[in-house]
Design an enzyme around this catalytic site. Structure first.
Site, PDB file in Angstrom:
ATOM      1  N   GLY A 155      44.548  52.493  30.254  1.00  0.00           N
ATOM      2  CA  GLY A 155      45.409  52.903  31.286  1.00  0.00           C
ATOM      3  C   GLY A 155      46.779  52.265  31.633  1.00  0.00           C
ATOM      4  O   GLY A 155      47.027  51.443  30.511  1.00  0.00           O
ATOM      5  N   LEU A 185      47.640  49.749  33.669  1.00  0.00           N
ATOM      6  CA  LEU A 185      47.687  48.603  33.639  1.00  0.00           C
ATOM      7  C   LEU A 185      47.075  47.977  32.505  1.00  0.00           C
ATOM      8  O   LEU A 185      47.532  46.782  32.163  1.00  0.00           O
ATOM      9  CB  LEU A 185      46.603  47.987  34.746  1.00  0.00           C
ATOM     10  N   ASP A 232      30.864  51.759  25.984  1.00  0.00           N
ATOM     11  CA  ASP A 232      30.476  52.469  27.249  1.00  0.00           C
ATOM     12  C   ASP A 232      29.875  51.395  28.220  1.00  0.00           C
ATOM     13  O   ASP A 232      28.782  50.769  28.132  1.00  0.00           O
ATOM     14  CB  ASP A 232      29.367  53.449  27.068  1.00  0.00           C
ATOM     15  N   ALA A 285      38.759  48.315  34.188  1.00  0.00           N
ATOM     16  CA  ALA A 285      37.853  49.497  33.838  1.00  0.00           C
ATOM     17  C   ALA A 285      37.165  50.103  35.025  1.00  0.00           C
ATOM     18  O   ALA A 285      36.756  49.215  35.886  1.00  0.00           O
ATOM     19  CB  ALA A 285      37.000  49.647  32.991  1.00  0.00           C
ATOM     20  N   TYR A 286      37.358  51.479  35.482  1.00  0.00           N
ATOM     21  CA  TYR A 286      36.812  51.834  36.622  1.00  0.00           C
ATOM     22  C   TYR A 286      36.889  53.349  36.483  1.00  0.00           C
ATOM     23  O   TYR A 286      37.647  53.901  35.618  1.00  0.00           O
ATOM     24  CB  TYR A 286      37.310  51.500  37.870  1.00  0.00           C
ATOM     25  N   ASP A 310      41.858  47.125  46.896  1.00  0.00           N
ATOM     26  CA  ASP A 310      41.746  47.180  48.355  1.00  0.00           C
ATOM     27  C   ASP A 310      40.910  48.232  49.283  1.00  0.00           C
ATOM     28  O   ASP A 310      40.452  48.248  50.326  1.00  0.00           O
ATOM     29  CB  ASP A 310      43.222  47.317  48.954  1.00  0.00           C
ATOM     30  N   TYR A 332      33.563  54.908  46.481  1.00  0.00           N
ATOM     31  CA  TYR A 332      34.415  53.986  45.424  1.00  0.00           C
ATOM     32  C   TYR A 332      34.450  52.684  45.848  1.00  0.00           C
ATOM     33  O   TYR A 332      34.251  51.642  45.137  1.00  0.00           O
ATOM     34  CB  TYR A 332      35.493  54.657  45.075  1.00  0.00           C
ATOM     35  N   LYS A 381      33.091  49.350  44.369  1.00  0.00           N
ATOM     36  CA  LYS A 381      34.135  48.072  44.052  1.00  0.00           C
ATOM     37  C   LYS A 381      33.539  46.683  44.699  1.00  0.00           C
ATOM     38  O   LYS A 381      33.596  45.767  44.318  1.00  0.00           O
ATOM     39  CB  LYS A 381      35.526  48.380  44.180  1.00  0.00           C
TER      40      LYS A 381
END
Length: 258
Positions: free
Chosen positions: A10, A12, A33, A56-57, A89, A111, A115
């Site tokens: 990604g 970032l 994975d 990762a997400y 956030d 989501y 998190k």
């Protein structure tokens, strides 16, 4: 420092890899994975990192976002690696507007709940880990919000965040990695702006026609979830050398490409 970046493909992750020095592995889903603890342990044993940054997400995949964070924390502890876990956030509902590091998660979306669960798992498994909550990440075309501006669409005036530049965020995460600090840290930009204002700032920076950026509202679109989430990064900024610039600063004409 041997650095393993999860979510390394990604925007970032690529910035972290660019800044991380000569001994960096930027790993994506093809390398391991995160839903599979055996694959995660195998990757960590193979790389033998001093530091793991978990960026990762998947917004629609609880197993990657929440369970995966637990698997990474377990692997970090078993290998003796330092862990910096990147959170969001999205763990807040927006009901209080401004949130500092002492505020407990109150998510308004699935989501956000994933998190928040990831944070709980990391803190339980690895109390020495850093949990770095951040906001909208702005960089080049590879970052999600910038790609959306270039593609066109509606941007909400009643959806407020504290965007951070990808280079500032990456520098802060690496600084926290070697700091010996632990626990929750807020790593977001200094300015609270609406998505609409942010889109106009990005369009101006990138030479697009600012007048084509379309304003809308979450309320008008019938959307629920967090609207006004302002991460207060004052306490974390006080211990960092890197300056977490606000969007009006890093997207100003004087800043060039940010």
């Amino acid at each position: 420092m041997r650095l393993l970046i999860l979510g390394g493909t990604g925007g970032l992750g690529r910035e972290l890899a660019r800044r991380g020095g000569p001994h960096v592995m930027a790993a994506g889903s093809r390398d391991a994975d995160l839903r599979d603890p055996v694959q995660v342990r195998s990757l960590v044993r193979r790389v033998r990192p001093d530091v793991i940054v978990n960026a990762a997400y998947r917004q629609d995949d609880w197993a990657v976002t929440a369970d995966g964070a637990a698997h990474v924390a377990l692997a970090a502890v078993s290998s003796g690696a330092r862990l910096v876990h990147v959170s969001s956030d999205a763990v807040f509902s927006g009901a209080s507007g401004r949130y500092d590091e002492s505020c407990p998660p109150v998510p308004a979306t699935m989501y956000g709940a994933a998190k928040a669960a990831a944070e709980t798992a990391v803190r339980a498994v690895d109390p020495g880990a850093v949990i770095a909550r951040t906001s909208l990440i702005v960089g080049g075309p590879q970052t999600v919000i910038v790609a959306r501006v270039h593609a066109g669409g509606v941007f909400f005036t009643d959806d407020v965040r504290c965007p951070v530049h990808v280079s500032d965020l990456a520098a802060a995460l690496l600084e926290l990695a070697v700091s010996g600090r632990a626990g929750v840290h807020h790593v977001a930009g200094a300015d609270a702006v609406s998505r609409y204002e942010l889109a106009r700032l990005i369009a101006g920076r990138d030479g697009l026609d600012v007048s084509t950026v379309t304003a809308g509202t979450r309320a008008g679109a019938g959307l629920t979830g967090a609207a006004d989430v302002r991460l207060d990064s004052t306490a974390t900024q006080a211990v960092l050398n890197v300056v977490l610039r606000g969007a009006r600063s890093f997207l100003s004409p004087a800043s060039g490409r940010g």
